[in-house]
Design a protein around this motif. Structure first.
Motif, PDB file in Angstrom:
ATOM      1  N   UNK A   1       0.749  -1.183   0.087  1.00 20.63           N
ATOM      2  CA  UNK A   1       0.103   0.008   0.014  1.00 20.63           C
ATOM      3  C   UNK A   1       0.870   1.203   0.172  1.00 20.63           C
ATOM      4  N   UNK A   2       1.713   1.311   0.833  1.00 22.02           N
ATOM      5  CA  UNK A   2       2.637   2.577   1.093  1.00 22.02           C
ATOM      6  C   UNK A   2       3.619   2.671  -0.088  1.00 22.02           C
ATOM      7  N   UNK A   3       4.113   1.485  -0.615  1.00 17.92           N
ATOM      8  CA  UNK A   3       5.029   1.660  -2.076  1.00 17.92           C
ATOM      9  C   UNK A   3       4.174   2.162  -3.069  1.00 17.92           C
ATOM     10  N   UNK A   4       2.990   1.772  -3.241  1.00 14.25           N
ATOM     11  CA  UNK A   4       2.149   2.154  -4.500  1.00 14.25           C
ATOM     12  C   UNK A   4       1.661   3.293  -4.268  1.00 14.25           C
ATOM     13  N   UNK A   5       1.245   3.921  -2.785  1.00 13.46           N
ATOM     14  CA  UNK A   5       0.992   5.259  -2.727  1.00 13.46           C
ATOM     15  C   UNK A   5       2.012   6.250  -2.935  1.00 13.46           C
ATOM     16  N   UNK A   6       3.152   6.004  -2.630  1.00 17.04           N
ATOM     17  CA  UNK A   6       4.273   6.744  -2.806  1.00 17.04           C
ATOM     18  C   UNK A   6       4.599   6.976  -4.385  1.00 17.04           C
ATOM     19  N   UNK A   7       4.452   5.853  -4.881  1.00 22.18           N
ATOM     20  CA  UNK A   7       4.920   5.814  -6.335  1.00 22.18           C
ATOM     21  C   UNK A   7       3.792   6.540  -6.917  1.00 22.18           C
ATOM     22  N   UNK A   8       2.450   6.359  -6.711  1.00 26.59           N
ATOM     23  CA  UNK A   8       1.373   7.144  -7.438  1.00 26.59           C
ATOM     24  C   UNK A   8       1.429   8.480  -7.186  1.00 26.59           C
ATOM     25  N   UNK A   9       1.696   9.093  -5.947  1.00 27.21           N
ATOM     26  CA  UNK A   9       1.977  10.508  -5.690  1.00 27.21           C
ATOM     27  C   UNK A   9       3.034  11.076  -6.437  1.00 27.21           C
ATOM     28  N   UNK A  10       4.049  10.377  -6.423  1.00 26.18           N
ATOM     29  CA  UNK A  10       5.473  10.725  -7.458  1.00 26.18           C
ATOM     30  C   UNK A  10       5.110  10.970  -8.681  1.00 26.18           C
ATOM     31  N   UNK A  11       4.272  10.017  -9.246  1.00 24.22           N
ATOM     32  CA  UNK A  11       3.491  10.202 -10.746  1.00 24.22           C
ATOM     33  C   UNK A  11       2.857  11.341 -10.926  1.00 24.22           C
ATOM     34  N   UNK A  12       2.078  11.487  -9.831  1.00 23.13           N
ATOM     35  CA  UNK A  12       0.869  12.821 -10.124  1.00 23.13           C
ATOM     36  C   UNK A  12       1.822  13.864  -9.907  1.00 23.13           C
ATOM     37  N   UNK A  13       2.756  13.975  -8.923  1.00 22.69           N
ATOM     38  CA  UNK A  13       3.495  15.205  -8.883  1.00 22.69           C
ATOM     39  C   UNK A  13       4.264  15.445 -10.179  1.00 22.69           C
ATOM     40  N   UNK A  14       5.109  14.610 -10.658  1.00 22.48           N
ATOM     41  CA  UNK A  14       5.382  14.779 -11.886  1.00 22.48           C
ATOM     42  C   UNK A  14       4.625  15.383 -13.106  1.00 22.48           C
ATOM     43  N   UNK A  15       3.303  14.736 -13.178  1.00 29.64           N
ATOM     44  CA  UNK A  15       2.489  15.395 -14.191  1.00 29.64           C
ATOM     45  C   UNK A  15       2.046  16.615 -13.964  1.00 29.64           C
TER      46      UNK A  15
END
Length: 696
Positions: free
Chosen positions: A127-141
C-alpha cells in the motif's frame, strides 16, 4: 479471532496451527522503545492531514469525476470519508492502547495471529509503496503540466517510449528522482521529517483556502444540469465505484497510528489527531470536488491536472500557477508521509523476526531505520519509473480496505478477549485461559515445571475449571455465577444466561466470540458478493437474490448480537470505539463491499502479491519469529484438554507440546482427575507420568 484447532489434531498439525496463530507478547512497559518519542498532537495531526490531502485532492478528484462518477464525485468522497471514519476509530483505539509502530500489522499480531499479521503487514507495505509511487507520478504530471508537457515530450523523444500493457508510456525519471531525494531527507530523522511536513502542509492549506474562495466565485450551476449530463451521469453504480477509488484519498490517516511509538503522549494524542485530521481532509475533498465540477463541465476535465487546468481554462493562468504550486507542496507532504510510514512497518516486522533482520537496524544518531528507508525508497522510485497512475491507484485501494477490515475485526476480538498474562506469551489454540481474579486460598493449583526444576506456568485447579466442560443450569454461561451482574470479559452477560447459557455451556472463555467474529466475516463477504454480483454477472432470479440476501443478513446480525451478549474488556484510561461490536461490524461490511467493487484485474494482482508474501513467510518469517524463539527458550508449550471418562468422572490432561527440534525425553503429561458427583471419593487425585514417550 485466532483460529481454533480441532481437539483431535495430530501433533504436527497442532504445532503448525499454533505457530500460525500465536499472538505477539507485549512487554510490561509498552512505552519503551528504541525510537525517539518526540511528536506532539499537532505534529501527528499535520502528519495525518499531509498523508490525506495531496494528489488525491489535486488529481483524484478530476480522474473520478471524468471517468467514474461525474459531479457525484462529491457523494463518492462523502461515503468514502464516512467509511474511513469507522476504520479510523478502530485505528485510534489500537494506537492509544498499543503505542507501537506497525499500525495494522501490530494490531493484528496482538489480537488475531501471526500469519494474518504478516499478510496484513505485507499488504500495508505494498500500500505504501504504491501510494508513494502514485503520488510521485502525480507530482511529476503536475509539474509537467506547468511547463506545457515539455518534460514528457522530451523524454518520449530523446529517452524512450513503449506501449506495454499495465506500464506507463514512458519512464518517468522526474517521479523516480523526487522519491530518491525525499528518501534522503527522511533518513535524517523524525524531527527533520516533521518540520518539512509542517512547511509543505501550511502552504497546501493556504492554497486550498484560495481555491475554495476563488472557485466558488467562478462556479456555474449549469455544469450540474442535464445539458451537461446531470449530477450523476454514471448512476448509483458509478458513485459506488468512485467511492472504492476515493478510498485512496483517506489512506493517509494510518500514518498517525504508525507513528504512535514516536508520540510523546499516544493515549491522548493518537485519537485526537486521527479525528481532527480525518475531519479536515473529508471537508477539503467534498468542498474542492464541488468547486471543481461547478467551474468547468465534468466531461472536459484534465485528469492529470484537473484543478490548475480548470483555472487556466476559465482565463486565470496566475491562479492556475498558484494551484500548481500548492498541489506540488501537498503531494510532497504525501510523499513524506508514505516514506515516513513504510520503513516503520518494515522495521516492526523485521524486529519481530518475520522479515529480514537487516531492516530492523536503527541508526544510533538519527534514531530511524535508515536501511529500510533507503531500500524501500529505491523500490518505490522504481515503481514510479515504470507504472502509470491509474493502475497504481486501483491496486492501492484493495490493500487498504483489507487492512481496515482486519483492524476492525481485531478491535472486536481484543475487546472480548480474556486477559493474558505476560508469561503466557503466545496464545496456543488449546491453551487453558488464565482468569484475572487470583485463585482462592482453598483452591488447588497445578504447577508445571521445566526439566531443570524451574517453574513455567501456573493454572487454577481443575475444580475451578469444571464449568468449562459441564455446568449445572444455575452456572454462569461461559463462566462465572449468575449471581454476579458484571462478569469478566469474554464471559456471557448474566442477563443472557437463561437464554444462551445452555447453548454455550461447552464454550471456553472467549471461544463463542471467536466463532461469532468468524461467522461475521464470512456472512459479510457472502452478503456483499450477492449484492455486487447477484443481479449482474450471476443473473440470479429475484427470489433467489432476495432469499440469499435475507439469509446472509440474518447471519450477520445474529453474529453481532451474539458478540454483544458477552462482556467487554473495560479500559477507561484510553480511547475506545463506541458501540462495539456494531461500529466495527459496519466498517467490515463497508470495506468488504468496496473491495468487491474493484476490478478483477486488481484482484489478480493482489492474489499474486499475497502468494509472494506466503513464500516469504514460510521461507523465512515462520522460522525466525521472535515469538517462536521465545517458545523455544521456554522449552515447553502447554495445551489443555478435558476428557469425560465412561465412569462419569472428568479428567483434565495438560499435555506439553514440544517445539520442533527438541528432545522428546522431556515431554510430560499431567492428569488431574475430578470425581463425578455420584462418586464416593471426596478428593481429587493427581497423577504425573514423566515417561510418556515410552508408552507411545
Amino acid at each position: 479471532m485466532a483460529m481454533s484447532c480441532a481437539r483431535g489434531c495430530y501433533p504436527a498439525s497442532l504445532r503448525l496451527c499454533h505457530k500460525l496463530n500465536r499472538l505477539k507478547t507485549l512487554e510490561a512497559d509498552v512505552m519503551a522503545t528504541s525510537l525517539k518519542r518526540c511528536l506532539s498532537t499537532a505534529d501527528l495531526t499535520l502528519l495525518g492531514v499531509g498523508g490525506m490531502v495531496g494528489s488525491g485532492l489535486y488529481v483524484l478528484t478530476g480522474t473520478v469525476a471524468k471517468d467514474t462518477a461525474g459531479p457525484a464525485v462529491v457523494l463518492s468522497f462523502l461515503i468514502a470519508g464516512m467509511a474511513s471514519l469507522l476504520a479510523a476509530l478502530c485505528y485510534a483505539e489500537f494506537g492509544a492502547r498499543v503505542p507501537k509502530t506497525g499500525s495494522a500489522y501490530m494490531f493484528t499480531y496482538v489480537s488475531v495471529g501471526e500469519l494474518w499479521a504478516f499478510l496484513i503487514g505485507w499488504n500495508v507495505i505494498l500500500e505504501y509503496m504504491i501510494g508513494g509511487a502514485a503520488v510521485a507520478r502525480a507530482w511529476s504530471g503536475y509539474l509537467d503540466s506547468v511547463f506545457d508537457h515539455r518534460i514528457q515530450n522530451f523524454t518520449e523523444t530523446h529517452v524512450m517510449r513503449w506501449d506495454v500493457p499495465f506500464l506507463a508510456h514512458y519512464p518517468d525519471l522526474l517521479a523516480a528522482g523526487i522519491l530518491i531525494v525525499a528518501s534522503f531527507f527522511i533518513s535524517f530523522g523524525v524531527r527533520v521529517s516533521s518540520w518539512l511536513n509542517h512547511i509543505f502542509s501550511a502552504v497546501s492549506m493556504a492554497v486550498i483556502a484560495f481555491v475554495l474562495v476563488f472557485g466558488f466565485a467562478l462556479a456555474e450551476p449549469r455544469n450540474w444540469s442535464a445539458a451537461e449530463g446531470g449530477f450523476a451521469p454514471f448512476g448509483v453504480s458509478g458513485v459506488l465505484a468512485g467511492t472504492a477509488t476515493c478510498f485512496y484519498a483517506f489512506v493517509g490517516f494510518d500514518v498517525i497510528a504508525a507513528s504512535s511509538e514516536e508520540a510523546r503522549d499516544p493515549q491522548k494524542a493518537i485519537p485526537m489527531a486521527t479525528a481532527i485530521s480525518l475531519g479536515l481532509a473529508a471537508t477539503a475533498y467534498v468542498l474542492v470536488s464541488t468547486v471543481l465540477t461547478l467551474m468547468v463541465p465534468w466531461h472536459s476535465l484534465d485528469p492529470s491536472s484537473a484543478l490548475s487546468d480548470a483555472f487556466y481554462r476559465r482565463g486565470y493562468p496566475t491562479a492556475g500557477s498558484v494551484v500548481a504550486v500548492g498541489s506540488i507542496c501537498a503531494m510532497n507532504t504525501v510523499l513524506l508521509s508514505n516514506l515516513f510510514s513504510l520503513p516503520r512497518i518494515v522495521y516492526a516486522m523485521a524486529e519481530d523476526g518475520l522479515f529480514f533482520k537487516v531492516f530492523s537496524r536503527v541508526n544510533p544518531v538519527t534514531k530511524v531505520p535508515v536501511v529500510a528507508i533507503l531500500v524501500f525508497g529505491g523500490l518505490m522510485s522504481l515503481m514510479a519509473l515504470l507504472f502509470d497512475l491509474e493502475a497504481l491507484v486501483q491496486f492501492l485501494s484493495i490493500g487498504t480496505l483489507l487492512a481496515y477490515t482486519f483492524v476492525a475485526a481485531s478491535v472486536i476480538v481484543l475487546r472480548y478477549q480474556p486477559e493474558r498474562s505476560q508469561q503466557q506469551g503466545s496464545a496456543a489454540p488449546l491453551a487453558l485461559p488464565l482468569r484475572p481474579p487470583p485463585p482462592r486460598p482453598t483452591d488447588e493449583t497445578l504447577t508445571l515445571t521445566t526439566p531443570d526444576g524451574g517453574e513455567l506456568k501456573e493454572y487454577e485447579s481443575f475444580s475451578d475449571k469444571l464449568q468449562l466442560v459441564e455446568r449445572e443450569p444455575s452456572d454462569g454461561g461461559c463462566g462465572g455465577s449468575s449471581g454476579y451482574e458484571k462478569r469478566p470479559q469474554g464471559h456471557l452477560k448474566a442477563r443472557w444466561e437463561p437464554y444462551l447459557g445452555r447453548v454455550l455451556s461447552r464454550c471456553d472463555v472467549g471461544e463463542a466470540v471467536t466463532f461469532a467474529v468468524a461467522a461475521l466475516m464470512v456472512s459479510a463477504v457472502s452478503l456483499c458478493a450477492v449484492l455486487v454480483f447477484g443481479l449482474g454477472p450471476l443473473k440470479l432470479p429475484a427470489w433467489s437474490f432476495g432469499l440469499l440476501t435475507a439469509v446472509f443478513s440474518l447471519v450477520f446480525l445474529l453474529s453481532l448480537a451474539l458478540i454483544w451478549a458477552h462482556e467487554q474488556r473495560p479500559n477507561p484510561n484510553t480511547f475506545q470505539v463506541p458501540l462495539v461490536p456494531f461500529v466495527p461490524g459496519l466498517s467490515i461490511l463497508l470495506n468488504v463491499f468496496l473491495m468487491l467493487k474493484l476490478s478483477p484485474l486488481t484482484w489478480i494482482r493482489f492474489t499474486v502479491w499475497v502468494a509472494a508474501g506466503l513464500l516469504v513467510y514460510f521461507g523465512y518469517g515462520i522460522h525466525h519469529s521472535k515469538e517462536g524463539l521465545r517458545e523455544r527458550q521456554q522449552g515447553l508449550d502447554v495445551a489443555a484438554r478435558y476428557v469425560v471418562l465412561p465412569s462419569g468422572s472428568l479428567v483434565e490432561t495438560v499435555q506439553s507440546i514440544q517445539p520442533e527440534g527438541h528432545d522428546n525425553t522431556h515431554s510430560h503429561t499431567h492428569t488431574h482427575t475430578q470425581p463425578s458427583p455420584s462418586s464416593s471419593s471426596s478428593a481429587a487425585t493427581t497423577t504425573t507420568n514423566d515417561q510418556l514417550h515410552n508408552n507411545r
